[in-house]
Motif scaffolding. Structure first.
Motif, PDB file in Angstrom:
ATOM      1  N   SER A  82       0.858  -1.179   0.000  1.00 51.84           N
ATOM      2  CA  SER A  82       0.000   0.000   0.000  1.00 51.84           C
ATOM      3  C   SER A  82       0.896   1.232   0.000  1.00 51.84           C
ATOM      4  O   SER A  82       1.993   1.197   0.561  1.00 51.84           O
ATOM      5  CB  SER A  82      -0.909   0.034   1.229  1.00 51.84           C
ATOM      6  N   ALA A  99      -6.608  -5.274   1.551  1.00 49.36           N
ATOM      7  CA  ALA A  99      -7.975  -5.155   1.027  1.00 49.36           C
ATOM      8  C   ALA A  99      -8.851  -6.312   1.467  1.00 49.36           C
ATOM      9  O   ALA A  99     -10.079  -6.203   1.464  1.00 49.36           O
ATOM     10  CB  ALA A  99      -7.938  -5.073  -0.501  1.00 49.36           C
ATOM     11  N   HIS A 104      -7.891   0.112   3.206  1.00 48.29           N
ATOM     12  CA  HIS A 104      -7.275   0.671   2.017  1.00 48.29           C
ATOM     13  C   HIS A 104      -6.831   2.120   2.204  1.00 48.29           C
ATOM     14  O   HIS A 104      -6.409   2.774   1.260  1.00 48.29           O
ATOM     15  CB  HIS A 104      -8.239   0.575   0.826  1.00 48.29           C
ATOM     16  N   TRP A 384      -2.621  -4.548  -5.500  1.00 49.59           N
ATOM     17  CA  TRP A 384      -2.719  -3.344  -4.671  1.00 49.59           C
ATOM     18  C   TRP A 384      -4.112  -2.739  -4.797  1.00 49.59           C
ATOM     19  O   TRP A 384      -4.737  -2.815  -5.859  1.00 49.59           O
ATOM     20  CB  TRP A 384      -1.718  -2.275  -5.107  1.00 49.59           C
ATOM     21  N   GLU A 385      -4.583  -2.152  -3.692  1.00 49.34           N
ATOM     22  CA  GLU A 385      -5.777  -1.327  -3.737  1.00 49.34           C
ATOM     23  C   GLU A 385      -5.523  -0.077  -2.887  1.00 49.34           C
ATOM     24  O   GLU A 385      -4.997  -0.162  -1.781  1.00 49.34           O
ATOM     25  CB  GLU A 385      -6.999  -2.069  -3.192  1.00 49.34           C
ATOM     26  N   TRP A 386      -5.904   1.082  -3.436  1.00 52.27           N
ATOM     27  CA  TRP A 386      -5.720   2.365  -2.735  1.00 52.27           C
ATOM     28  C   TRP A 386      -6.914   3.242  -3.084  1.00 52.27           C
ATOM     29  O   TRP A 386      -7.237   3.443  -4.252  1.00 52.27           O
ATOM     30  CB  TRP A 386      -4.401   2.999  -3.182  1.00 52.27           C
ATOM     31  N   ARG A 387      -7.588   3.762  -2.055  1.00 56.37           N
ATOM     32  CA  ARG A 387      -8.793   4.563  -2.318  1.00 56.37           C
ATOM     33  C   ARG A 387      -8.656   5.983  -1.789  1.00 56.37           C
ATOM     34  O   ARG A 387      -9.599   6.537  -1.228  1.00 56.37           O
ATOM     35  CB  ARG A 387     -10.015   3.904  -1.672  1.00 56.37           C
ATOM     36  N   THR A 398      -6.055   3.440  -8.512  1.00 58.41           N
ATOM     37  CA  THR A 398      -6.672   2.891  -7.306  1.00 58.41           C
ATOM     38  C   THR A 398      -6.453   1.385  -7.171  1.00 58.41           C
ATOM     39  O   THR A 398      -6.589   0.827  -6.092  1.00 58.41           O
ATOM     40  CB  THR A 398      -8.179   3.204  -7.283  1.00 58.41           C
ATOM     41  N   LEU A 399      -6.116   0.733  -8.289  1.00 55.43           N
ATOM     42  CA  LEU A 399      -5.827  -0.699  -8.285  1.00 55.43           C
ATOM     43  C   LEU A 399      -4.543  -0.962  -9.057  1.00 55.43           C
ATOM     44  O   LEU A 399      -4.184  -0.192  -9.965  1.00 55.43           O
ATOM     45  CB  LEU A 399      -6.965  -1.494  -8.925  1.00 55.43           C
ATOM     46  N   VAL A 447      -6.916  -8.234 -12.391  1.00 64.50           N
ATOM     47  CA  VAL A 447      -7.154  -7.356 -11.245  1.00 64.50           C
ATOM     48  C   VAL A 447      -8.650  -7.240 -10.948  1.00 64.50           C
ATOM     49  O   VAL A 447      -9.058  -7.127  -9.783  1.00 64.50           O
ATOM     50  CB  VAL A 447      -6.504  -5.971 -11.458  1.00 64.50           C
ATOM     51  N   LYS A 451     -10.420  -8.228  -7.469  1.00 64.47           N
ATOM     52  CA  LYS A 451     -11.304  -7.261  -6.816  1.00 64.47           C
ATOM     53  C   LYS A 451     -12.630  -7.916  -6.443  1.00 64.47           C
ATOM     54  O   LYS A 451     -13.209  -7.637  -5.382  1.00 64.47           O
ATOM     55  CB  LYS A 451     -11.535  -6.078  -7.755  1.00 64.47           C
TER      56      LYS A 451
END
Length: 481
Positions: A82, A99, A104, A384-387, A398-399, A447, A451
């Protein structure tokens, strides 16, 4: 005379036998000790790949980390899971992508968590590798930053995750320590001295170089010839480097060096430089001194694109150095092994001889072959996931996924994406999505499938959901009235 001689011979034989038994017992004890190495994981905060002098910095000095590199291995292809602190740390502790727990962004407060679709803390009932170390006979400790939840009276205490001892900041405030002054390192040194005769595990999570900055005078004096921004930042990095030196020096003094695996890394890339209005970090005061702000956050990524909060290289590729004499070869730079933060748990398990629980599936894989200088042929993709939004350049993805040499980053809509061949383009400068649409489509599907396996809501037992139910109930009562 003959009888006397026989008595003496028997006595000598008995003494020899007792000596051999004692020696064997000592040898067995030593063997057991060797089979259970001590492990220390030093996790810094907000350092860029270029924030150590061995990586080319011309104004930051990190002699202790540089020495650790000469005595161990420097991994150039390591990423965290992250681009911000809390989920990055959850990945280390759980061995799974954060995630999977709907984590996130960083932990902040139940209202923010509710808005972000996050729980209020890392699952205390899920995997927490220090707990497994406890079960295997290790004495465990966590000193320094926590940030695996927020400071609520209802939050699980640090010991509930598997620690015999702890002293933290950004934690539950049950044993609260200041951010500045390397107090967590003091605790770690004391712990090592008291537990030198049995296997131990330590998470030593440093404050440096996160804001607020509290530079020490001795380092400010040392870097007095630099401009104000670099002077503060170099001083902060020097304090983190000194922490590494204090621990490695103590291990040698106590003859624990050869039986201790020490790993140094950091949770994400460097913070973005702030404006002059951000010279002070408002609200962060220690010992009557107001901490310095983002204006002094001038860390370097080593030329990598993006910084903290970015899924590009500069936000997630960070320093990673490992030292374990007689196991890890000295002075080696590994540029090819693709390793990531969720690999730490299976690696530490293998190093300590701990078996994975039958009902647990890690997202990572052991990097022990790479530690031994044999490299690692990765068999699992990295996700990866980032919001956190796109408030800075390069924070729009974001992914992300890496499979083999290829990496794809995707925006929140799923329509914007970029493709990179990391082996040929380490800095991620050449987007190949248009030139290689088949590969881009394949990774985009990969991805999306990942998800789809993630929870759509956070754990129902968290404060956010409980308070949401209370809030909803109050609204219904008001409507009836």
């Amino acid at each position: 005379m003959k009888i006397k001689f026989l008595k003496m011979a028997n006595r000598t034989a008995i003494l020899c036998f007792l000596y051999l038994m004692t020696s064997c017992a000592g040898f067995t004890k030593a063997q057991t000790k060797e089979q259970k190495p001590n492990i220390i994981f030093i996790f810094a905060d907000d350092w860029g790949y270029g924030d150590i002098s061995a990586h080319g910095s011309t104004w930051v000095e990190t002699p202790n980390i540089d020495k650790m590199i000469t005595e161990g291995m420097d991994f150039a292809n390591f990423t965290v899971n992250s681009p911000v602190c809390s989920p990055s740390r959850v990945a280390v502790m759980s061995g799974q992508f954060p995630a999977r727990q709907s984590i996130h962004q960083h932990f902040q407060g139940w209202k923010a968590h509710q808005k972000r679709g996050m729980p209020d803390w890392m699952d205390p009932k899920g995997m927490s590798f220090p707990r497994e170390f406890q079960k295997a006979g290790y004495t465990t400790a966590h000193f320094g930053k926590w940030h695996l939840g927020w400071s609520s009276k209802d939050a699980p205490r640090e010991n509930e995750y598997g620690y015999d001892e702890y002293a933290t900041f950004n934690g539950t405030k049950t044993i609260n320590i200041p951010k500045g002054g390397s107090v967590g390192v003091d605790y770690a040194e004391d712990f090592i001295k008291r537990n030198k005769d049995k296997p131990f595990f330590i998470n030593l999570w440093l404050h440096e170089a996160h804001t607020a900055h509290y530079p020490l005078k001795k380092f400010m004096d040392k870097f007095g010839k630099l401009d104000a921004q670099k002077q503060v930042y170099a001083s902060i990095i020097a304090e983190g480097d000194e922490a590494v030196g204090r621990i490695t020096k103590l291990l040698k003094e106590l003859n624990l060096d050869e039986n201790t695996l020490v790993v140094f890394s950091t949770d994400n890339g460097p913070e973005w430089e702030g404006s002059e209005k951000e010279k002070l970090h408002k609200g962060d005061v220690e010992n009557g001194v107001e901490g310095l702000g983002k204006y002094y956050s001038v860390g370097e990524t080593g030329g990598l694109k993006g910084q903290k909060r970015s899924l590009f290289a500069g936000g997630i590729r960070v320093p990673f150095v490992a030292k374990w004499p007689k196991v890890i070869p000295a002075g080696v730079e590994d540029k090819s092994s693709v390793i990531t933060a969720v690999d730490l748990l299976p690696t530490f398990f293998e190093a300590a001889g701990i078996k994975m629980p039958n009902d647990y599936k890690p997202d990572g894989e052991s990097m022990m072959s790479a530690f031994k200088g044999k490299g690692l042929e990765r068999s699992k993709p990295i996700f990866w996931e980032w919001r956190g939004g796109s408030s800075h350049d390069y924070t729009w993805p974001t992914l992300g996924v890496r499979d083999g040499d290829w990496k794809l980053v995707v925006d929140v809509t799923g329509d914007k994406f970029e493709l990179y061949n990391i082996k040929e383009d380490w800095k991620e400068e050449n987007d190949l999505a248009k030139n290689n649409p088949e590969k881009a489509t394949k990774l985009l599907e990969m991805v999306k499938e990942w998800k789809a396996t993630l929870p759509t809501e956070p754990r129902a037992s968290t404060l956010s959901s409980v308070r949401q139910k209370v809030k909803s109930t109050k609204k219904k009562v008001k409507k009836k009235k």
